[in-house]
Write a protein that holds these residues in place. Structure first.
Motif, short mmCIF file in Angstrom:
data_model
loop_
_atom_site.label_atom_id
_atom_site.label_comp_id
_atom_site.label_asym_id
_atom_site.label_seq_id
_atom_site.Cartn_x
_atom_site.Cartn_y
_atom_site.Cartn_z
N VAL A 68 54.48 76.51 9.17
CA VAL A 68 54.19 75.47 8.18
C VAL A 68 55.18 75.61 7.04
O VAL A 68 55.46 76.72 6.57
CB VAL A 68 52.75 75.59 7.65
CG1 VAL A 68 52.46 74.52 6.62
CG2 VAL A 68 51.75 75.50 8.81
N LEU B 195 56.21 74.56 3.08
CA LEU B 195 55.71 74.10 1.79
C LEU B 195 56.88 73.54 0.98
O LEU B 195 57.95 74.15 0.93
CB LEU B 195 55.05 75.23 1.01
CG LEU B 195 53.64 75.66 1.45
CD1 LEU B 195 53.67 76.43 2.76
CD2 LEU B 195 52.99 76.53 0.36
N SER C 120 55.65 67.76 -3.46
CA SER C 120 55.08 66.55 -2.93
C SER C 120 56.01 65.36 -3.16
O SER C 120 56.73 65.30 -4.17
CB SER C 120 53.72 66.27 -3.57
OG SER C 120 53.18 65.05 -3.13
N ALA D 191 46.50 75.59 10.93
CA ALA D 191 47.58 74.89 10.24
C ALA D 191 47.13 73.50 9.78
O ALA D 191 47.43 73.07 8.65
CB ALA D 191 48.79 74.78 11.15
N GLN D 192 46.39 72.78 10.63
CA GLN D 192 45.91 71.46 10.24
C GLN D 192 44.92 71.54 9.08
O GLN D 192 44.92 70.67 8.19
CB GLN D 192 45.26 70.78 11.45
CG GLN D 192 46.22 70.42 12.57
CD GLN D 192 47.31 69.45 12.11
OE1 GLN D 192 47.03 68.55 11.29
NE2 GLN D 192 48.51 69.63 12.63
N LEU E 35 46.84 71.88 5.93
CA LEU E 35 47.43 70.61 5.48
C LEU E 35 46.40 69.75 4.76
O LEU E 35 46.76 68.96 3.86
CB LEU E 35 47.99 69.82 6.67
CG LEU E 35 49.11 70.49 7.48
CD1 LEU E 35 49.60 69.55 8.57
CD2 LEU E 35 50.26 70.89 6.58
N GLY E 36 45.14 69.87 5.13
CA GLY E 36 44.11 69.04 4.53
C GLY E 36 43.61 69.53 3.19
O GLY E 36 42.78 68.85 2.56
N GLN E 37 44.06 70.66 2.71
CA GLN E 37 43.60 71.18 1.43
C GLN E 37 44.33 70.49 0.28
O GLN E 37 45.47 70.05 0.42
CB GLN E 37 43.80 72.69 1.37
CG GLN E 37 42.95 73.45 2.36
CD GLN E 37 43.15 74.95 2.26
OE1 GLN E 37 43.96 75.43 1.49
NE2 GLN E 37 42.40 75.70 3.06
N SER F 139 53.25 69.59 -0.91
CA SER F 139 52.97 69.01 0.41
C SER F 139 53.31 70.04 1.47
O SER F 139 54.19 70.88 1.29
CB SER F 139 53.78 67.73 0.62
OG SER F 139 55.17 68.02 0.65
N MET F 140 52.60 69.95 2.58
CA MET F 140 52.80 70.89 3.68
C MET F 140 53.06 70.11 4.95
O MET F 140 52.52 69.01 5.16
CB MET F 140 51.57 71.80 3.83
CG MET F 140 51.24 72.58 2.58
SD MET F 140 49.77 73.61 2.77
CE MET F 140 50.31 74.73 4.04
N GLU F 141 53.86 70.70 5.80
CA GLU F 141 54.23 70.04 7.05
C GLU F 141 54.39 71.09 8.14
O GLU F 141 55.00 72.14 7.92
CB GLU F 141 55.54 69.27 6.87
CG GLU F 141 56.02 68.57 8.14
CD GLU F 141 57.37 67.92 7.97
OE1 GLU F 141 57.87 67.32 8.94
OE2 GLU F 141 57.93 68.02 6.86
N VAL F 142 53.82 70.79 9.30
CA VAL F 142 53.98 71.66 10.46
C VAL F 142 55.33 71.35 11.09
O VAL F 142 55.55 70.23 11.59
CB VAL F 142 52.85 71.47 11.47
CG1 VAL F 142 53.10 72.31 12.72
CG2 VAL F 142 51.51 71.83 10.85
#
Length: 230
Positions: free
Chosen positions: A45, A47, A50, A135-136, A139-141, A148-151
């Motif tokens: 993931v 970071l 945003s 990981a998902q 991302l939802g936190q 922002s977070m991205e896999v």
């Protein structure tokens, strides 16, 4: 003990070395065969600031916060918390014990804004599913809409286990067996030397028990013989 003596001891007791090595390697092989393979899957993931941030100062402050690693370490620690395990268990529809058995770990490589989520299981598909679900959930936190977070690298079911490692274990068993065999050979040599020493000591009293003639006792028979001849 000289080197030549050491070599002779090893040659004379070669069968002890072979026996110890064979037993150790054999028991290690049985242990490896009885172990279930364990697979590990990993999700990476990233970071970053945003995309909703428009103020350059806010973007710069977010980058500085990520550089100090405090935010990354906090997010990584929350990914292994009990609450995260419970959320993942509910999402996957499995008992929380199953998620706990996956031994979820997070790794934060230095000089990066990456978090690697790892999960282990005897089922490679389950290990990948746990890592991706964690990981998902990350991302939802909500991170106050500044991060922002991205896999960037989702987990896939691994094809090779991480444990047990047969070659490593068998090599260690071979080395330990050789050491154990040499120790047995030296022990046998020490015992044989001890037994031979005790045998010599047992023979000495037979000689020492014969009483020695004193000078007076030796003189009297000599005078008696001389008077008899006269």
């Amino acid at each position: 003990m000289s080197l030549s003596t050491f070599v002779r001891v090893l040659i004379r007791n070669w069968w002890l070395i072979v026996l110890a090595t064979a037993l150790t390697v054999g028991s290690t092989a049985v242990f490896v065969l009885l172990q279930k393979p364990v697979y590990q899957a990993a999700t990476i993931v990233e970071l970053k600031p945003s995309v909703v941030l428009e103020d350059p100062n806010q973007i710069l402050n977010t980058i500085n916060a990520l550089t100090r690693r405090n935010v990354i370490n906090t997010i990584a620690r929350k990914a292994t918390s009990m609450s995260m395990h419970e959320e993942v268990a509910r999402e996957m529809g499995v008992p929380v014990e199953a998620v706990l058995s996956a031994r979820v770990q997070t790794i934060t490589p230095p000089e990066t804004n990456l978090i690697e989520v790892r999960a282990q299981s005897v089922d490679p598909a389950f290990a990948a599913a746990v890592a991706n679900t964690v990981a998902q959930k990350m991302l939802g936190q909500d991170y106050e809409k500044v991060i922002s977070m991205e896999v960037i690298d989702p987990a896939v079911p691994p094809t090779s286990p991480i444990a047990p490692q047969p070659m490593r274990l068998l090599t260690l068993g071979l080395i330990f067996g050789l050491i154990l065999g040499v120790a047995f050979a030296l022990m046998e040599h020490a015992l044989s030397v001890l037994r031979s020493g005790i045998g010599i000591l047992d023979d000495k009293p037979l000689i020492l028990q014969q009483p020695a003639l004193s000078s007076v006792e030796a003189t009297v028979p000599a005078q008696h013989n001389a008077s008899s001849e006269k």
